[in-house]
Design a protein around this motif. Structure first.
Motif, mmCIF file in Angstrom:
data_model
loop_
_atom_site.group_PDB
_atom_site.id
_atom_site.type_symbol
_atom_site.label_atom_id
_atom_site.label_comp_id
_atom_site.label_asym_id
_atom_site.label_seq_id
_atom_site.Cartn_x
_atom_site.Cartn_y
_atom_site.Cartn_z
ATOM 1 N N ARG A 248 -29.496 -16.764 13.045
ATOM 2 C CA ARG A 248 -29.444 -16.965 11.595
ATOM 3 C C ARG A 248 -30.669 -16.375 10.923
ATOM 4 O O ARG A 248 -31.717 -16.188 11.544
ATOM 5 N N THR B 113 -15.226 -23.474 4.036
ATOM 6 C CA THR B 113 -15.499 -24.904 4.216
ATOM 7 C C THR B 113 -15.578 -25.270 5.692
ATOM 8 O O THR B 113 -16.394 -26.109 6.088
ATOM 9 N N ALA C 122 -18.904 -23.900 7.014
ATOM 10 C CA ALA C 122 -20.019 -24.680 6.474
ATOM 11 C C ALA C 122 -20.141 -26.031 7.169
ATOM 12 O O ALA C 122 -21.242 -26.479 7.510
ATOM 13 N N THR C 123 -19.008 -26.693 7.405
ATOM 14 C CA THR C 123 -19.031 -27.999 8.072
ATOM 15 C C THR C 123 -19.508 -27.872 9.508
ATOM 16 O O THR C 123 -20.335 -28.668 9.976
ATOM 17 N N THR C 124 -19.016 -26.878 10.214
ATOM 18 C CA THR C 124 -19.433 -26.667 11.601
ATOM 19 C C THR C 124 -20.901 -26.304 11.679
ATOM 20 O O THR C 124 -21.631 -26.788 12.555
ATOM 21 N N ALA C 125 -21.364 -25.452 10.762
ATOM 22 C CA ALA C 125 -22.770 -25.050 10.746
ATOM 23 C C ALA C 125 -23.678 -26.230 10.441
ATOM 24 O O ALA C 125 -24.747 -26.380 11.036
ATOM 25 N N ALA C 126 -23.248 -27.081 9.506
ATOM 26 C CA ALA C 126 -24.061 -28.253 9.165
ATOM 27 C C ALA C 126 -24.220 -29.175 10.367
ATOM 28 O O ALA C 126 -25.244 -29.849 10.516
ATOM 29 N N GLY D 172 -27.271 -28.137 12.124
ATOM 30 C CA GLY D 172 -28.467 -27.953 11.311
ATOM 31 C C GLY D 172 -28.575 -26.614 10.632
ATOM 32 O O GLY D 172 -29.665 -26.225 10.202
ATOM 33 N N TRP D 173 -27.462 -25.899 10.489
ATOM 34 C CA TRP D 173 -27.488 -24.587 9.841
ATOM 35 C C TRP D 173 -26.987 -24.670 8.399
ATOM 36 O O TRP D 173 -26.356 -23.749 7.906
ATOM 37 N N SER D 174 -27.258 -25.715 7.715
ATOM 38 C CA SER D 174 -26.785 -25.857 6.342
ATOM 39 C C SER D 174 -27.366 -24.757 5.460
ATOM 40 O O SER D 174 -28.568 -24.492 5.491
ATOM 41 N N GLY D 175 -26.506 -24.124 4.691
ATOM 42 C CA GLY D 175 -26.966 -23.127 3.735
ATOM 43 C C GLY D 175 -27.256 -21.757 4.313
ATOM 44 O O GLY D 175 -27.756 -20.882 3.607
#
Length: 406
Positions: free
Chosen positions: A236, A184, A187-191, A194-197
């Protein structure tokens, strides 16, 4: 207590006939202002982009039209919609890495052009006495100051945003390189950048003197963390993470690319890149750890063996576990006996036709890997670790002195 009276705006004192006088020459004034602005600073003069020219002309038209609207009124210089337009101009300059000096020089030049154009237009309808010229100068200066303030605000916002994004990107790189972070949190840091998913990452070790260039070349698709002796770029999954693109972008930069792995295994992949750098000098580069996983696995690197296992056995992932194990045992025996069907059938206690059937199925799944020497070698490494009992242990191997020659 009565509120203080509002002070008149500088343009409120201007004669209303100025608007009508400026309108006929508006297109020519736009061309004059935009041309002068484009030459106002060295940073602008060297730009040959047609879009930049269109943007400058559009900004000049918006500003001139607004000044004409303000003549004789007590309205604010810029309503919210127009202010955001000039805020966006300043933000764009920050994104292009042009300093605020170029923006301010452009506005000073625009102000001089506007004052001249307004003076010449007003002179066609009435005498220009000193009081009118002073009022006109005050109005133009105040108006241009409002434009400059909006763009400076946009510039500052963008710089602050970029600095914040830089911190977020560095934070993500730290989380991935350190390993063990909760999903989690990652995922939050990546989002946030703009790296969601995202799932897969290619780690690349680059010399420190190429770190800034690597960050620029991979843009939003990469995050980079500098270390005392080198830097690690994490790219990525996507078109920029493909081997041809990496080979092109990193040519001559002494980089070593680790294997593409799921993000929780980034520390392991970075270690493989570092070990590969010890095996193969990367003076020109890039060097790819993928080409040396077999060597690293033979040296006892569990990470290299894990990557090989995941890749080589991926075509069998959708099979039922029992079916997969049966095929792998057959393949292991086939590789060890150099494809001798009779020896494989004897070892597995199955009919030779059963061996042929299973190998046919394996050929459907593995394709050319079974005919490629490197592919067969890596498959044998993977299967040797999976079926270790097929190999005699050192303590059970007879000593040469104990063997009788007959």
């Amino acid at each position: 207590m009565n509120p203080a009276p509002l002070l008149p705006t500088p343009w409120q004192r201007l004669p209303v006939e100025l608007s009508e006088a400026m309108l006929p020459d508006l297109p020519a004034t736009v061309r004059t202002v935009s041309g002068a602005v484009a030459e106002a600073a060295p940073a602008f003069a060297s730009i040959t982009d047609a879009k930049f020219e269109r943007d400058v002309r559009a900004a000049a038209r918006v500003a001139l039209e607004r000044f004409i609207e303000l003549v004789g009124t007590d309205a604010a210089a810029l309503p919210p919609r127009l202010r955001e337009f000039f805020v966006a101009l300043g933000a764009a300059e920050a994104r292009e890495n042009r300093g605020p000096d170029a923006v301010l020089a452009a506005y000073r030049t625009a102000g001089r052009c506007l004052l001249r154009a307004a003076s010449e237009a007003l002179a066609t309808v009435r005498p220009l006495d000193p009081d009118v010229l002073i009022d006109l100068s005050d109005a133009v200066t105040a108006f241009v100051d409002e434009l400059a303030a909006a763009s400076t605000d946009g510039f500052a916002r963008q710089v602050q945003e970029q600095a914040g994004e830089g911190d977020r990107r560095r934070r993500l790189a730290e989380l991935l390189l350190r390993g063990g972070a909760p999903e989690t949190v990652v995922a939050t840091t990546a989002a946030g950048i703009g790296w969601s998913g995202f799932t897969t990452v290619v780690p690349i070790v680059v010399p420190l003197d190429h770190a800034r260039d690597a960050r620029f070349r991979f843009g939003a698709d990469g995050v980079l963390l500098e270390r005392p002796r080198d830097a690690v770029l994490l790219v990525r999954d996507g078109p920029r993470a493909t081997r041809p693109h990496l080979a092109d972008m990193l040519a001559g930069r002494g980089a070593v690319a680790g294997p593409a792995v799921d993000w929780p295994r980034v520390p392991e992949a970075v270690r493989l890149a570092e070990l590969t750098a010890e095996l193969v000098p990367a003076a020109a580069g890039p060097v790819f750890a993928d080409d040396h996983l077999g060597t690293l696995a033979l040296r006892g690197e569990a990470g290299a063996l894990a990557v090989l296992t995941a890749r080589r056995l991926a075509p069998l992932a959708d099979l039922r576990p029992a079916q997969r194990e049966t095929l792998l045992a057959t393949l292991h025996s086939w590789l060890r006996h150099w494809g001798a069907r009779s020896e494989v059938s004897a070892e597995l206690f199955v009919h030779p036709q059963t061996v042929s059937y299973r190998m046919g199925r394996l050929r459907e799944l593995l394709g050319a890997d079974l005919d490629d020497p490197a592919g067969r070698f890596e498959l044998l490494l993977v299967l040797a670790a999976r079926f270790p009992r097929q190999y005699p242990r050192p303590e059970s191997t007879p000593h040469l002195a104990d063997m009788r020659l007959e």
